[in-house]
Write a protein that holds these residues in place. Structure first.
Motif, PDB file in Angstrom:
ATOM      1  N   MET A  51       0.883  -1.133  -0.106  1.00  0.00           N
ATOM      2  CA  MET A  51       0.009  -0.036   0.095  1.00  0.00           C
ATOM      3  C   MET A  51       0.825   1.307  -0.061  1.00  0.00           C
ATOM      4  O   MET A  51       0.300   2.322   0.207  1.00  0.00           O
ATOM      5  CB  MET A  51      -0.771  -0.027   1.330  1.00  0.00           C
ATOM      6  N   ASP A  52       2.045   1.238   0.058  1.00  0.00           N
ATOM      7  CA  ASP A  52       3.114   2.354   0.000  1.00  0.00           C
ATOM      8  C   ASP A  52       3.116   2.990  -1.318  1.00  0.00           C
ATOM      9  O   ASP A  52       3.525   2.614  -2.543  1.00  0.00           O
ATOM     10  CB  ASP A  52       4.530   1.869   0.016  1.00  0.00           C
ATOM     11  N   PHE A  53       2.372   4.303  -1.381  1.00  0.00           N
ATOM     12  CA  PHE A  53       2.167   5.182  -2.543  1.00  0.00           C
ATOM     13  C   PHE A  53       3.676   5.593  -3.209  1.00  0.00           C
ATOM     14  O   PHE A  53       3.805   5.528  -4.327  1.00  0.00           O
ATOM     15  CB  PHE A  53       1.103   6.289  -2.364  1.00  0.00           C
ATOM     16  N   PRO A  54       4.312   6.087  -2.154  1.00  0.00           N
ATOM     17  CA  PRO A  54       5.657   6.544  -2.792  1.00  0.00           C
ATOM     18  C   PRO A  54       6.356   5.471  -3.553  1.00  0.00           C
ATOM     19  O   PRO A  54       7.046   5.772  -4.748  1.00  0.00           O
ATOM     20  CB  PRO A  54       6.194   7.241  -1.622  1.00  0.00           C
ATOM     21  N   SER A  55       6.723   4.512  -3.183  1.00  0.00           N
ATOM     22  CA  SER A  55       7.397   3.424  -3.886  1.00  0.00           C
ATOM     23  C   SER A  55       6.641   2.894  -5.098  1.00  0.00           C
ATOM     24  O   SER A  55       7.417   2.811  -5.962  1.00  0.00           O
ATOM     25  CB  SER A  55       7.332   2.199  -3.003  1.00  0.00           C
ATOM     26  N   ALA A  56       5.297   3.002  -5.065  1.00  0.00           N
ATOM     27  CA  ALA A  56       4.681   2.946  -6.433  1.00  0.00           C
ATOM     28  C   ALA A  56       4.837   3.756  -7.429  1.00  0.00           C
ATOM     29  O   ALA A  56       5.131   3.678  -8.393  1.00  0.00           O
ATOM     30  CB  ALA A  56       3.118   2.765  -6.138  1.00  0.00           C
ATOM     31  N   VAL A  57       4.963   5.198  -6.933  1.00  0.00           N
ATOM     32  CA  VAL A  57       5.373   6.401  -7.865  1.00  0.00           C
ATOM     33  C   VAL A  57       6.604   6.011  -8.427  1.00  0.00           C
ATOM     34  O   VAL A  57       7.081   6.379  -9.657  1.00  0.00           O
ATOM     35  CB  VAL A  57       5.011   7.685  -7.191  1.00  0.00           C
ATOM     36  N   ALA A  58       7.732   5.591  -7.569  1.00  0.00           N
ATOM     37  CA  ALA A  58       9.080   5.353  -7.727  1.00  0.00           C
ATOM     38  C   ALA A  58       9.261   4.451  -9.174  1.00  0.00           C
ATOM     39  O   ALA A  58       9.687   4.796 -10.009  1.00  0.00           O
ATOM     40  CB  ALA A  58      10.015   5.121  -6.732  1.00  0.00           C
ATOM     41  N   ASP A  59       8.494   3.322  -8.927  1.00  0.00           N
ATOM     42  CA  ASP A  59       8.407   2.405  -9.875  1.00  0.00           C
ATOM     43  C   ASP A  59       7.848   2.600 -11.170  1.00  0.00           C
ATOM     44  O   ASP A  59       8.208   2.143 -12.306  1.00  0.00           O
ATOM     45  CB  ASP A  59       7.528   1.178  -9.288  1.00  0.00           C
ATOM     46  N   LEU A  60       6.684   3.602 -11.166  1.00  0.00           N
ATOM     47  CA  LEU A  60       6.023   4.026 -12.146  1.00  0.00           C
ATOM     48  C   LEU A  60       6.898   4.926 -12.986  1.00  0.00           C
ATOM     49  O   LEU A  60       7.082   4.985 -14.357  1.00  0.00           O
ATOM     50  CB  LEU A  60       4.690   4.730 -11.902  1.00  0.00           C
TER      51      LEU A  60
END
Length: 278
Positions: free
Chosen positions: A217-226
C-alpha cells in the motif's frame, strides 16, 4: 507604549498563524510556511529514527509518523493562537475579578484565553469593558472556525491517504498478476485513479507522511516504480498515468531535481523509508 507593542505583537502572531492555517487547511494549494517547516523537519527526524529502529531493534514506528506530524502541526496552530491572544489581553487592563476588582494574573489570562478559544467559556475572570468583550467574542469565533475547519481538514487527509493506498495496492496487483505482454496496458488503465490522488495531494500534501505497514500500500514506492517504467519506455509518454506523474513532479517536486518525471521520482524517494528485508 509597552502595552501597544505587546498587543501589536499578539496581532501579528494571530495574522501569521491564521494565514498559515487557512493556506494549509482551506486554500487547496499546498501548505503554509509554518506547517511545511514543522512537517518536513519532523519527517526527516522521524523517518531516520524509524529506519534506525527497524534496522537495529526490529521495531516499526512507521504508522506513528503521519499522526504525530499532523498532531504537531495542529498543536502549533492552537498554541500560536493562544500566545497571540494572551499577548493581546496582557496589553491592557482587559480582565479582572468582578467581586474584588483585582486584575487577572498571567495564569488566569492564559486560562481565560484558552477556555474562550476552545469555546468552553469557563473562567474565574471576566472582561473589564465592552471593548474587551468584543475581543473575547472574536477569540471565540476564531476558535470555532479553527475547530470546524480542522475536522474537515482531517477528513480530507484520511480520504487522500486511503485513495493513495488503494491506488498503490491496485498497481502492485496488476504488476504481479498481469502477463508481461499486457502489463503496460493494464497499468495505464490506472491513469484516472492516479490523477485523482495527485490532484488531492497538490491540494493537501500532508498525507505523504502517512506510511503504511504493508509495502503493497506504499504510494511513494509505487510512484518510484511507475517513474522507472516510464523512463524505460514501458509506459506511453502520452498516457494519462505518465501525465499524472509529471503533474506530481511539477507541483510537489523540487526544481533542482530535473524535469517533471525526475522530480516525481525524487519526491517518491524522499517519502520512502527503506524497509529491512524480512
Amino acid at each position: 507604549m509597552g502595552g501597544v507593542v505587546v498587543g501589536g505583537f499578539g496581532v501579528v502572531i494571530i495574522l501569521v498563524v491564521s494565514y498559515d492555517f487557512l493556506r494549509t487547511a482551506v486554500s487547496l494549494s499546498g501548505t503554509g510556511f509554518i506547517s511545511r517547516t514543522i512537517a518536513d523537519g519532523l519527517w526527516r527526524l522521524g523517518s531516520s529514527a524509524a529506519a534506525t529502529l527497524e534496522r537495529r531493534r526490529g521495531i516499526s514506528i512507521r504508522g506513528l509518523l503521519g499522526p504525530s506530524i499532523l498532531f504537531a502541526v495542529a498543536a502549533t496552530w492552537v498554541l500560536l493562537h493562544l500566545v497571540g491572544y494572551v499577548l493581546i489581553f496582557r496589553s491592557g487592563p482587559s480582565l479582572w475579578h468582578p467581586d474584588t476588582g483585582a486584575p487577572a494574573t498571567m495564569v488566569e489570562t492564559i486560562a481565560f484565553a484558552g477556555s474562550t478559544l476552545s469555546t468552553l467559556g469557563a473562567s474565574t475572570v471576566t472582561a473589564t469593558s465592552g471593548g474587551w468583550d468584543v475581543i473575547t467574542m472574536i477569540v471565540a469565533l476564531n476558535g470555532m472556525i479553527v475547530l470546524t475547519l480542522s475536522v474537515s481538514f482531517l477528513l480530507s487527509i484520511v480520504q487522500t491517504t486511503n485513495n493513495a493506498r488503494t491506488f498503490a495496492s491496485r498497481f502492485r496487483f496488476l504488476q504481479s498478476a498481469t502477463p508481461d505482454s499486457a502489463v503496460a496496458e493494464r497499468i495505464e488503465s490506472l491513469g484516472p485513479d492516479l490523477l485523482g490522488v495527485v490532484v488531492m495531494l497538490t491540494a493537501s500534501p500532508l498525507p505523504r507522511f502517512f506510511v503504511p505497514g504493508d509495502p503493497v500500500m506504499d504510494f511513494p514506492s509505487a510512484v518510484a516504480d511507475l517513474c522507472d517504467l516510464a523512463r524505460r519506455g514501458t509506459l506511453s509518454p502520452s498516457s494519462e498515468i505518465v501525465s499524472s506523474l509529471r503533474l506530481l513532479g511539477r507541483h510537489l517536486g523540487k526544481p533542482s531535481d530535473g524535469d517533471d518525471l525526475e522530480r516525481a521520482r525524487a519526491w517518491a524517494e524522499r517519502h520512502t523509508i527503506v524497509r529491512v528485508p524480512s
